[in-house]
Scaffold this motif. Structure first.
Motif, short mmCIF file in Angstrom:
data_model
loop_
_atom_site.label_atom_id
_atom_site.label_comp_id
_atom_site.label_asym_id
_atom_site.label_seq_id
_atom_site.Cartn_x
_atom_site.Cartn_y
_atom_site.Cartn_z
N CYS A 73 0.83 -1.21 0.00
CA CYS A 73 0.00 0.00 0.00
C CYS A 73 0.87 1.26 0.00
CB CYS A 73 -0.93 0.00 1.22
SG CYS A 73 -2.24 -1.24 1.14
N GLU A 74 1.95 1.23 0.77
CA GLU A 74 2.85 2.37 0.83
C GLU A 74 3.49 2.64 -0.53
OE1 GLU A 74 6.24 3.93 3.96
OE2 GLU A 74 5.91 1.79 3.75
N THR A 75 3.87 1.58 -1.22
CA THR A 75 4.45 1.71 -2.55
C THR A 75 3.44 2.28 -3.53
OG1 THR A 75 5.89 -0.18 -2.09
CG2 THR A 75 5.64 0.46 -4.40
N LEU A 76 2.21 1.76 -3.49
CA LEU A 76 1.16 2.25 -4.37
C LEU A 76 0.87 3.73 -4.14
CD1 LEU A 76 -1.59 -0.48 -4.71
CD2 LEU A 76 -0.31 0.63 -6.52
N LEU A 77 0.74 4.13 -2.88
CA LEU A 77 0.43 5.52 -2.58
C LEU A 77 1.57 6.44 -3.01
CD1 LEU A 77 -1.71 7.42 -1.46
CD2 LEU A 77 -0.57 7.26 0.75
N ALA A 78 2.81 6.00 -2.80
CA ALA A 78 3.96 6.82 -3.22
C ALA A 78 3.96 7.00 -4.73
CB ALA A 78 5.26 6.17 -2.75
N LEU A 79 3.66 5.94 -5.47
CA LEU A 79 3.60 6.05 -6.93
C LEU A 79 2.42 6.91 -7.37
CD1 LEU A 79 4.58 2.46 -8.05
CD2 LEU A 79 5.73 4.58 -8.69
N MET A 80 1.29 6.77 -6.69
CA MET A 80 0.14 7.61 -7.01
C MET A 80 0.49 9.08 -6.85
SD MET A 80 -3.16 5.91 -5.28
CE MET A 80 -3.44 4.17 -5.32
N ARG A 97 3.12 10.20 -9.60
CA ARG A 97 2.59 10.28 -10.96
C ARG A 97 1.50 11.34 -11.13
NH1 ARG A 97 4.83 5.60 -13.62
NH2 ARG A 97 6.72 5.41 -12.38
N SER A 98 0.85 11.74 -10.02
CA SER A 98 -0.27 12.68 -10.15
C SER A 98 0.02 14.06 -9.57
CB SER A 98 -1.49 12.08 -9.46
OG SER A 98 -1.26 11.97 -8.07
N THR A 99 1.25 14.34 -9.21
CA THR A 99 1.59 15.61 -8.57
C THR A 99 1.16 16.81 -9.41
OG1 THR A 99 3.43 14.64 -7.36
CG2 THR A 99 3.49 17.01 -7.68
N PHE A 100 1.45 16.79 -10.69
CA PHE A 100 1.13 17.93 -11.55
C PHE A 100 -0.38 18.04 -11.78
CE2 PHE A 100 0.40 19.83 -15.75
CZ PHE A 100 0.97 21.08 -15.53
N VAL A 101 -1.00 16.95 -12.14
CA VAL A 101 -2.42 16.97 -12.49
C VAL A 101 -3.30 17.35 -11.29
CG1 VAL A 101 -4.35 15.54 -13.28
CG2 VAL A 101 -2.11 15.32 -14.36
N LEU A 102 -2.98 16.80 -10.12
CA LEU A 102 -3.77 17.09 -8.92
C LEU A 102 -3.29 18.34 -8.18
CD1 LEU A 102 -4.35 13.53 -7.45
CD2 LEU A 102 -5.79 14.82 -9.01
N ARG A 103 -2.24 18.99 -8.71
CA ARG A 103 -1.66 20.20 -8.11
C ARG A 103 -1.25 19.95 -6.65
NH1 ARG A 103 -6.47 23.10 -10.58
NH2 ARG A 103 -5.75 23.51 -12.67
N LEU A 104 -0.51 18.87 -6.45
CA LEU A 104 -0.05 18.52 -5.11
C LEU A 104 1.24 19.27 -4.79
CD1 LEU A 104 -0.57 14.66 -5.29
CD2 LEU A 104 -2.14 16.37 -4.40
N PRO A 105 1.49 19.51 -3.50
CA PRO A 105 2.75 20.16 -3.13
C PRO A 105 3.93 19.21 -3.39
CG PRO A 105 1.52 19.54 -1.17
CD PRO A 105 0.64 19.26 -2.35
N PRO A 106 5.13 19.74 -3.43
CA PRO A 106 6.30 18.88 -3.67
C PRO A 106 6.44 17.82 -2.57
CG PRO A 106 6.93 21.21 -3.48
CD PRO A 106 5.47 21.13 -3.24
N ALA A 150 -8.32 17.69 1.56
CA ALA A 150 -9.01 17.45 0.29
C ALA A 150 -8.07 16.83 -0.74
CB ALA A 150 -9.60 18.74 -0.25
N GLN A 151 -6.81 17.24 -0.74
CA GLN A 151 -5.84 16.68 -1.68
C GLN A 151 -5.57 15.21 -1.34
OE1 GLN A 151 -2.68 19.48 -0.94
NE2 GLN A 151 -3.04 20.53 -2.91
N ALA A 152 -5.43 14.92 -0.04
CA ALA A 152 -5.18 13.55 0.39
C ALA A 152 -6.37 12.66 0.06
CB ALA A 152 -4.88 13.51 1.88
N GLU A 206 -1.27 6.98 -16.98
CA GLU A 206 -1.98 8.10 -17.62
C GLU A 206 -3.49 7.95 -17.42
OE1 GLU A 206 -0.93 8.79 -21.69
OE2 GLU A 206 1.22 8.72 -21.24
N ARG A 207 -4.00 6.76 -17.65
CA ARG A 207 -5.43 6.50 -17.46
C ARG A 207 -5.81 6.60 -15.98
NH1 ARG A 207 -7.44 0.93 -19.45
NH2 ARG A 207 -7.60 0.37 -17.28
N LEU A 208 -4.97 6.05 -15.13
CA LEU A 208 -5.26 6.08 -13.69
C LEU A 208 -5.29 7.52 -13.17
CD1 LEU A 208 -3.06 3.09 -12.47
CD2 LEU A 208 -5.55 3.16 -12.63
N VAL A 209 -4.33 8.33 -13.58
CA VAL A 209 -4.26 9.71 -13.10
C VAL A 209 -5.44 10.51 -13.60
CG1 VAL A 209 -2.93 11.85 -13.27
CG2 VAL A 209 -1.77 9.72 -12.74
#
Length: 149
Positions: free
Chosen positions: A57-64, A67-76, A84-86, A131-134
């Motif tokens: 789960c930790e690996t999946l969340l780190a990859l999520m 891979r989605s930092t730009f699209v979801l406008r997440l902080p670095p 809401a972001q989480a 790409e599809r997942l994000v």
């Protein structure tokens, strides 16, 4: 630096075996057979009872997040996420993964079984169709509140 600051913030530190997808579980957007609820004071903490499942789960969340930092406008990386972001990251990510695994719309999925199923299928988490997942993660919307009476 104030030496008392560490003592005051110690109550806010998550345990080492805390569930990675705790926000999604608390929002009832997902379930998990490996989770153990433990009350601490006036709050409830979700603990993972299976270290290998927690690692998946930790690996999946780190990859999520990566891979989605730009699209979801997440902080670095290294900076905390807003609630809401989480939620969008966890709930949207699990919904997208469940749709990928089931081949169609999914309901409240078992997080550990989903991660284990992807792992057992021989799929390297980095080789998933991100790409599809994000795009599905970005489209995720929280459930609407009931109208006021």
């Amino acid at each position: 630096m104030n030496p008392d600051a560490d003592e005051r913030s110690a109550c806010c530190v998550r345990p080492d075996d805390a569930c990675i997808f705790e926000k999604a579980l608390m929002a009832r957007a997902a379930g998990c057979a490996r989770v153990r609820r433990q009350p601490i004071g006036e709050r409830e903490v979700m603990l993972c009872s299976h270290p290998p499942a927690r690692f998946n789960c930790e690996t999946l969340l780190a990859l999520m997040r990566e891979r989605s930092t730009f699209v979801l406008r997440l902080p670095p990386p290294g900076r905390p996420l807003l609630h809401a972001q989480a939620l969008r990251l966890q709930c949207g990510g699990l919904s997208a993964l469940a749709t990928l695994a089931a081949g169609g719309p999914a309901g409240r999925e078992d997080v550990a079984a989903l991660a284990n199923g992807l792992h057992q299928a021989g799929s390297d988490f980095t080789q998933l169709p991100w790409e599809r997942l994000v795009s599905e993660m970005a489209a995720w919307q929280p459930r609407r509140r009931a109208p006021a009476r």
